[in-house]
Write an enzyme that holds these catalytic residues in place. Structure first.
Site, mmCIF file in Angstrom:
data_model
loop_
_atom_site.group_PDB
_atom_site.id
_atom_site.type_symbol
_atom_site.label_atom_id
_atom_site.label_comp_id
_atom_site.label_asym_id
_atom_site.label_seq_id
_atom_site.Cartn_x
_atom_site.Cartn_y
_atom_site.Cartn_z
ATOM 1 N N GLY A 47 0.795 -1.212 0.274
ATOM 2 C CA GLY A 47 0.212 -0.090 -0.019
ATOM 3 C C GLY A 47 1.060 1.206 0.382
ATOM 4 O O GLY A 47 2.044 1.275 0.976
ATOM 5 N N ILE A 72 -0.689 -4.972 10.678
ATOM 6 C CA ILE A 72 0.784 -3.730 10.466
ATOM 7 C C ILE A 72 0.381 -2.568 10.038
ATOM 8 O O ILE A 72 1.069 -2.023 10.266
ATOM 9 C CB ILE A 72 0.901 -4.150 8.889
ATOM 10 C CG1 ILE A 72 1.658 -6.188 9.105
ATOM 11 C CG2 ILE A 72 2.252 -4.150 8.427
ATOM 12 C CD1 ILE A 72 2.608 -6.521 9.858
ATOM 13 N N CYS A 134 -9.768 0.114 4.325
ATOM 14 C CA CYS A 134 -8.815 1.413 4.979
ATOM 15 C C CYS A 134 -10.117 2.506 5.835
ATOM 16 O O CYS A 134 -10.906 2.718 5.268
ATOM 17 C CB CYS A 134 -8.261 2.638 4.427
ATOM 18 S SG CYS A 134 -6.679 1.786 3.439
ATOM 19 N N GLY A 221 -4.474 -16.540 3.971
ATOM 20 C CA GLY A 221 -3.565 -17.946 3.732
ATOM 21 C C GLY A 221 -4.280 -18.788 3.460
ATOM 22 O O GLY A 221 -5.997 -18.984 3.696
ATOM 23 N N GLY A 248 -5.810 -16.850 -0.285
ATOM 24 C CA GLY A 248 -5.189 -18.198 -0.048
ATOM 25 C C GLY A 248 -4.172 -19.210 -0.507
ATOM 26 O O GLY A 248 -3.995 -20.816 -1.045
ATOM 27 N N THR A 270 0.508 -14.636 1.023
ATOM 28 C CA THR A 270 0.751 -14.920 2.088
ATOM 29 C C THR A 270 1.631 -16.216 2.438
ATOM 30 O O THR A 270 3.040 -16.131 2.462
ATOM 31 C CB THR A 270 -0.031 -15.744 3.266
ATOM 32 O OG1 THR A 270 -0.868 -14.974 3.854
ATOM 33 C CG2 THR A 270 -0.250 -16.570 4.501
#
Length: 306
Positions: A47, A72, A134, A221, A248, A270
């Site tokens: 981003g 994060i 966001c 994932g 995933g 991931t």
């Protein structure tokens, strides 16, 4: 690169349908020792905001069964650093570039989109992916992608000034994903990408405390893959614009599933963390599949189920 894998997305021709999921591949430089990034269909960047974001306090990543949670907080160095450091690297490598754009208000999004539309920058950027997961600070923190009217409004505003095709990244944390897809289509989106992470939580039972400092995080994932397939299928039957499917993906079969559900392109996320060459292996796997099936083009399988 095999002609079998070429796809057209929003008027742009990509050498193959595989890109990277935002936030899992840096901006390409970080993985260039493992993957020839020029061979990817595109690099989707982490981003990019109008100014540097520090992100959330640690701990902000934790493993779960069949996946991980991250909080994060979209840490990034901002548009100025991206334009000066990351974009020239990607241009030199000759890779297609999809820039993921984030912001806390419409004005923040538009400042980034405006900068990416400048003449000396726009030619190095092929497409924009607008992260509407966001929190909108002017609407009490609700994500842009959780209310159809907000999603349509931000899409329309971005489209007015964007120099590149606009793909809206949809959140799965809604009651009806098709309602959101239809809203951004009405706002003029050239495509959609889905799914973003699902909100989850992990508790450390020994410490009797949240595993993440933020309490909740985004689940990604293999555990979310069946949800992604279902949502891609639903959206493909609701809108006429193309889809980048993600969620995933850790094998060629996973990528094929999303394409058969209706995705034109597939983003790998991931899996990059524990298998940094996975994107290249999936591309090879798609070519082997196309040859084995006698396809004239991998596009023949898009939406072939249902």
């Amino acid at each position: 690169m095999s002609r079998l894998l070429k796809v057209n997305f929003a008027g742009i021709e990509f050498e193959n349908p595989i890109t990277t999921a935002s936030g899992t591949f840096g901006s390409g430089m970080e993985y260039s020792e493992f993957v020839d990034i020029e061979e990817l269909g595109a690099v989707t960047t982490k981003g990019v905001a109008d100014k540097p974001w520090e992100g959330n306090p640690t701990p902000r990543v934790v493993e779960t069964n069949a996946g991980m949670l991250n909080a994060i907080g979209l840490q990034n160095p901002g548009i100025d650093t991206f334009v000066k450091r990351d974009l020239p690297f990607l241009k030199e490598k000759g890779s297609r570039v999809i820039v993921n754009v984030c912001g806390h208000s419409e004005e923040e999004y538009l400042r980034v989109v405006e900068r990416l539309a400048e003449k000396d920058v726009s030619s190095a950027v092929d497409m924009l992916e607008i992260n509407i997961s966001c929190p909108n600070v002017k609407q009490g923190g609700i994500a842009f992608g959780q209310k159809p009217d907000m999603a349509e409004s931000i899409t329309r505003a971005v489209k007015k000034i964007a120099a590149q095709p606009v793909v809206m990244k949809l959140s799965p944390n809604v009651t009806d994903i098709t309602e959101m897809a239809l809203a951004v289509e009405a706002g003029g989106a050239d495509g959609v990408s889905l799914i973003n992470t699902l909100t989850g939580m992990k508790i450390d039972v020994r410490k009797k405390a949240f595993a993440l400092a933020n309490q909740t995080g985004g689940m990604s994932g293999p555990a979310i893959h069946p949800i992604a397939v279902r949502m891609v299928y639903q959206v493909a039957h609701a809108v006429k614009i193309p889809i980048i499917g993600m969620g995933g993906v850790q094998s060629t079969d996973d990528a094929l599933e999303l394409m058969m559900a209706g995705a034109t392109m597939v983003a790998v996320g991931t899996a990059n963390f524990y298998h940094p060459t996975i994107t290249a292996e999936i591309i090879d796997g798609l070519e082997a599949y196309a040859n084995a099936e006698g396809l004239n083009s991998i596009t023949e399988i898009i939406g072939c189920v249902g």
